[in-house]
Design a protein around this motif. Sequence first.
Motif, PDB file in Angstrom:
ATOM      1  N   LEU A  77       0.823  -1.306   0.059  1.00 47.61           N
ATOM      2  CA  LEU A  77      -0.058  -0.007   0.088  1.00 47.61           C
ATOM      3  C   LEU A  77       0.720   1.273  -0.069  1.00 47.61           C
ATOM      4  CD1 LEU A  77      -2.821  -1.090   2.395  1.00 47.61           C
ATOM      5  CD2 LEU A  77      -2.965  -0.769   0.105  1.00 47.61           C
ATOM      6  N   ARG A 148     -13.128   1.793  10.538  1.00 47.41           N
ATOM      7  CA  ARG A 148     -13.316   2.217   9.054  1.00 47.41           C
ATOM      8  C   ARG A 148     -13.803   3.517   8.722  1.00 47.41           C
ATOM      9  NH1 ARG A 148     -11.309  -0.024   5.043  1.00 47.41           N
ATOM     10  NH2 ARG A 148     -10.948   2.114   4.744  1.00 47.41           N
ATOM     11  N   LYS A 157      -5.360   4.512   5.360  1.00 53.19           N
ATOM     12  CA  LYS A 157      -5.587   2.962   4.878  1.00 53.19           C
ATOM     13  C   LYS A 157      -5.509   2.131   6.320  1.00 53.19           C
ATOM     14  CE  LYS A 157      -4.655   3.057   0.728  1.00 53.19           C
ATOM     15  NZ  LYS A 157      -5.971   3.066  -0.204  1.00 53.19           N
ATOM     16  N   ASP A 180      -8.443  -2.750   4.459  1.00 52.97           N
ATOM     17  CA  ASP A 180      -7.997  -2.582   3.052  1.00 52.97           C
ATOM     18  C   ASP A 180      -7.086  -3.888   2.739  1.00 52.97           C
ATOM     19  OD1 ASP A 180      -8.746  -0.058   1.995  1.00 52.97           O
ATOM     20  OD2 ASP A 180      -7.783   0.693   4.199  1.00 52.97           O
ATOM     21  N   CYS A 202      -6.794  -9.636   0.254  1.00 53.06           N
ATOM     22  CA  CYS A 202      -7.008  -8.223  -0.246  1.00 53.06           C
ATOM     23  C   CYS A 202      -8.059  -8.240  -0.853  1.00 53.06           C
ATOM     24  CB  CYS A 202      -5.775  -8.076  -1.339  1.00 53.06           C
ATOM     25  SG  CYS A 202      -5.599  -8.823  -2.644  1.00 53.06           S
ATOM     26  N   ARG A 203      -8.514  -6.954  -1.601  1.00 55.23           N
ATOM     27  CA  ARG A 203      -9.971  -6.561  -2.052  1.00 55.23           C
ATOM     28  C   ARG A 203     -10.121  -6.989  -3.553  1.00 55.23           C
ATOM     29  NH1 ARG A 203     -11.082  -8.394   1.901  1.00 55.23           N
ATOM     30  NH2 ARG A 203     -10.400  -7.245   3.787  1.00 55.23           N
TER      31      ARG A 203
END
Length: 377
Positions: A77, A148, A157, A180, A202-203
């Motif tokens: 990140l 969040r 992040k 994240d 991860c997303r």
Amino acid sequence: MRRDNSENTPVYVTQPDLPPLEEFTASLKQIWGNKWLTNGGPFHQKFEEAIAEYLGVKYISVFSNGTLALVSALQALRITGEVITTPFSFVATTHSIWWNNIKPVFADIEPGFFNLDPEKVEAAITPQTTAIMPVHVYGNPCDVEKLRKIADTYGLKLIYDAAHAFGVKKNGSSILNFGDLVTLSFHATKVFNTVEGGAIICRDEKMKQRIDFLKNFGYAGETTVIEPGINAKMNELQAAYGLLQLKYVDSYIAKRKTISKKYRVQLEGIKGIRLLQDIEGVEHNYSYFPILIDSQGFGRTRDELNEELKKHNIFARKYFYPLISQFPTYRGLSSAKHENLPIAEKAAKEVLCLPIYPALELDSIDLICSIIREYGV
Ligand code: T4K
């Protein structure tokens, strides 16, 4: 009259679960035949697919251990400046920040479950803050909604260290879907082990690709290196072992649940001993069994009780004492000052993690509980 364990086999805080040896031998035969030992072999591929399905997450990249997963998550990140984190964790959490040349900033924890207190996190934000790294301590979920909201408000992040939270669900969905990036540890002492091992969740696919590059020295193809990645690949033996573990992990967790219940029944109501309650709507993994010893109420300190247990060959652990903020590398930081972390300091002084693992004999639990009951004054 309680059974004395002083002459018997030591009982440690944990003991790993292993898959049946004959099943692993069969996997080893395949690896011997494949002659493919690491660098994304067939077992690695299968294990990633199977564990993503088991955990109910979409993208996962498996690692050689949980610490390198944390180090690589920060790198993935491009985190810089300052990261707000908890002092009440295993030292690897903060070390991963240090290894990225980032300044760790400690915020205090909340007294219920010892996770980062969102209000203290918000108060610790500076113009240099780029991320928050909370830990789901003992597998109890952090306040993911509040964290969040803070991350979104301040443009930060959120990287969860979920080393203790394998398989934990909140309201039916995996706790690993919040953040994240989320890291796991599959160390021998964890609910689910691949001897050593870890993962990043991860997303999206692009991020998974970036993480896969970073764990392989930064290689993107044969001749391109995107940046200084590290060697953090899970090898074929670990992956094959992990695949087998997935068949048994539900039974491991079920046994842990039985042990946790038995401890609760026997320890509930002892003056000066506090247990962490199960949380409504949460499917726990029973990875640790922490108790808090209030020396005023119990009449003995946590350390005295720990020594008493040792006399009977019972080796509980003071997870997490000392606080990370007390280690020489970090104690000079202004956020490490005692007055900044009163709740964490109290927890570190009072907590004792009792043995919990599937093969723990019910007799041993009786013994541990009777020692605790009789030792209090
Ligand atoms: N983040 C968090 C929040 C973590 O808790 C951890 C690791 C990490 C990150 C880093 O993940 P990894 O890089 O480790 O994947 C242990 C573990 O080594 C460590 O993985 C774990 N947290 C930490 C909480 O506990 P120690 O120093 O307490 O381990 P050790 O060797 O004293 O083992 C504890 C007991 O377990 C022993 O007394 C006996 C038993 N044991 C241990 C091993 C290794 C066995 O019966 N068999 C074994 O093979 O750190």
